[in-house]
Design an enzyme around this catalytic site. Structure first.
Site, PDB file in Angstrom:
ATOM      1  N   ASP A  53     104.101  88.855  40.953  1.00 25.59           N
ATOM      2  CA  ASP A  53     103.771  87.430  40.931  1.00 25.59           C
ATOM      3  C   ASP A  53     102.272  87.260  41.102  1.00 25.59           C
ATOM      4  O   ASP A  53     101.597  88.094  41.723  1.00 25.59           O
ATOM      5  CB  ASP A  53     104.500  86.673  42.044  1.00 25.59           C
ATOM      6  CG  ASP A  53     106.010  86.778  41.924  1.00 25.59           C
ATOM      7  OD1 ASP A  53     106.528  86.524  40.827  1.00 25.59           O
ATOM      8  OD2 ASP A  53     106.658  87.122  42.932  1.00 25.59           O
ATOM      9  N   ASP A  55     100.168  84.447  42.749  1.00 23.15           N
ATOM     10  CA  ASP A  55     100.143  83.213  43.536  1.00 23.15           C
ATOM     11  C   ASP A  55      98.706  82.752  43.705  1.00 23.15           C
ATOM     12  O   ASP A  55      97.773  83.552  43.801  1.00 23.15           O
ATOM     13  CB  ASP A  55     100.790  83.434  44.903  1.00 23.15           C
ATOM     14  CG  ASP A  55     102.259  83.821  44.793  1.00 23.15           C
ATOM     15  OD1 ASP A  55     102.881  83.440  43.774  1.00 23.15           O
ATOM     16  OD2 ASP A  55     102.774  84.491  45.698  1.00 23.15           O
ATOM     17  N   ASP A 126     101.023  86.753  57.202  1.00 29.25           N
ATOM     18  CA  ASP A 126     101.776  87.700  58.019  1.00 29.25           C
ATOM     19  C   ASP A 126     101.032  89.007  58.267  1.00 29.25           C
ATOM     20  O   ASP A 126     100.851  89.419  59.418  1.00 29.25           O
ATOM     21  CB  ASP A 126     103.151  87.962  57.375  1.00 29.25           C
ATOM     22  CG  ASP A 126     103.050  88.256  55.884  1.00 29.25           C
ATOM     23  OD1 ASP A 126     101.912  88.412  55.380  1.00 29.25           O
ATOM     24  OD2 ASP A 126     104.107  88.337  55.228  1.00 29.25           O
TER      25      ASP A 126
END
Length: 461
Positions: A53, A55, A126
């Site tokens: 992906d 992003d 994270d």
């Protein structure tokens, strides 16, 4: 101050970035907004891997992004995201956010829509290797949290105190293990100790989110290593105790099934979205060979409540897994052990898995009648059944799947209506009589008499 790598000092090239993601980045930049490639896409590009992906992070608010793209849709509650659609492809655009404090008396962060700066957005992520930014304006890589060093050392490390970050979102423990297994990295010592100490917190997470993460693990091509590591750190006992016990006792049955799925995925024989949930569910659950009665008891009680409320669209696969041919086992609900989640597998996926497994014996009958072959060709689950045979059927299964694919079967034609030649149009069929002879004559409509009117003609004067 952030560490900034100019273009000559890194290997991220625009030719490796998806063209539609570049369109979004340049439109944001041309309208005065910041446009950064963020997260795992930058990490994978720096590692020389192809990102799954792309992003994008920006200082534009969701409604401002929506005004720039007609094909933009704002989604999500906890995270307000913009999905910019290009056909079936989706480019995810998120506004920079800052770390939101949990609600009073709760360690979990349930809403995170507080907008912030790029630096604040990096510190709320994270892991350090997931907090790297690529600036489309200067073609530079920006690092606020030391992610470049951890990427070079092949280390997974949380941003900030790992105990605090895992209490904020326990799913991060599962992601840390999955990321380390997929990239071949090691987990930082403090991060690993926090996972072992707080592994029981995972049951506070949404079961639907956990199931979604498990499906991602099964699609990524490193599920065997991931489940082995989940067992080693003690997380798997809270997610799927039967799988944890199977690995502890005779791990090769389950781990071998996962390894076959990984080999199939890594050989490029199927894209991640072509591995459907029923295939992944079967790869994980069928080797266990137990009816999972602990979860079944909880699912049955929940279904009774849902039926009383008029619901019941989803339920746990454990209540039905015995129908796959598993032997009855003692109810482990009373056995000592950690309280585990009940994963909400979808009923439609379970039903499709049954059909896939039931079709295996029929697909092995190579010399079956042509009628049966055409009937199988009309089944919507045939492709999944052939993939199952390719993954778990060994060399013979791969040859049989190739044989079926080379037949180029077509579904049986629908029966034509009696007495209507296919070349005739609907008007000709409607004009003909039921016996197929001359066209029907139109009936002349009689004029209705008005009330009070006389049928006798009035004589003229």
């Amino acid at each position: 101050m952030p560490r900034v790598l100019p273009r000559p000092e890194h290997n991220v090239s625009r030719k490796d970035i998806d063209s539609d993601a570049l369109k979004v980045l340049y439109r944001l930049k041309n309208h005065g907004y910041k446009g950064y490639l963020v997260g795992g896409g930058v990490r994978d590009l720096l590692l020389g891997r192809r990102p799954k992906d792309f992003d994008i992070g920006t200082d534009a608010h969701p409604q401002q992004v929506k005004k720039l793209f007609r094909n933009c849709f704002v989604v999500g509650r906890r995270f307000r995201l913009c999905h910019v659609r290009f056909g079936r492809k989706v480019v995810e655009v998120s506004t920079f956010r800052k770390l939101a404090p949990p609600e009073e008396g709760d360690t979990l962060i349930r809403r995170d829509n507080t907008f912030g700066t790029p630096e604040e957005d990096a510190f709320r992520r994270d892991f350090t290797v997931n907090a790297l930014f690529y600036d489309i304006a200067s073609f530079s890589v920006i690092d606020y949290v030391g992610g470049l060093g951890d990427l070079q050392d092949h280390v997974i490390r949380t941003i900030g105190d790992p105990a605090v970050r895992f209490r904020e979102d326990p799913v991060r423990m599962l992601r840390a293990v999955a990321l380390a297994a997929r990239l071949g990295f090691t987990i930082d010592r403090d991060t690993l100790e926090a996972v072992r100490a707080l592994r029981g917190e995972i049951v506070k997470s949404s079961p639907a989110r956990i199931l979604d993460e498990i499906y991602k693990i099964l699609r990524q091509g490193a599920s065997r290593q991931t489940f082995q590591l989940l067992h080693d750190v003690g997380l798997l006992a809270y997610l799927l105790p039967e799988a944890d016990q199977a690995i502890a006792e005779q791990g090769e049955r389950l781990l071998g099934s996962l390894a076959r799925l990984d080999d199939y995925r890594n050989a490029g024989l199927a894209a991640p979205d072509e591995l459907t949930n029923p295939l992944l569910m079967g790869t994980l659950l069928v080797p266990l060979g137990v009816p999972l009665r602990r979860a079944a008891a909880a699912a049955m009680a929940r279904r009774r409540e849902e039926e009383a409320d008029g619901g019941g669209e989803r339920y746990d696969v454990a209540a039905e897994i015995a129908a796959l041919g598993a032997d009855e086992a003692d109810d482990p609900a009373t056995a000592a052990g950690p309280a585990a989640l009940v994963l909400p597998f979808a009923r439609r996926d379970l039903d499709r898995l049954r059909l896939i497994l039931a079709a295996q014996s029929r697909l092995r009958e190579v010399h079956t009648s042509p009628k049966v072959k055409h009937l199988l060709a009309g089944r919507g689950y045939l492709e999944d059944a052939l993939r199952w045979m390719e993954i778990h059927g060994g060399v013979q299964g791969q040859e049989l799947a190739m044989h079926w694919r080379q037949l180029e079967l077509e579904p049986p034609p629908l029966p034509a209506s009696a007495g209507a030649p296919p070349a005739e149009g609907l008007e000709a069929v409607a004009a003909r009589g039921p016996s197929g002879g001359r066209p029907r004559r139109r009936r002349r409509r009689r004029s209705r008499r008005r009330p009070g009117s006389s049928s006798t003609p009035v004589p003229s004067a």
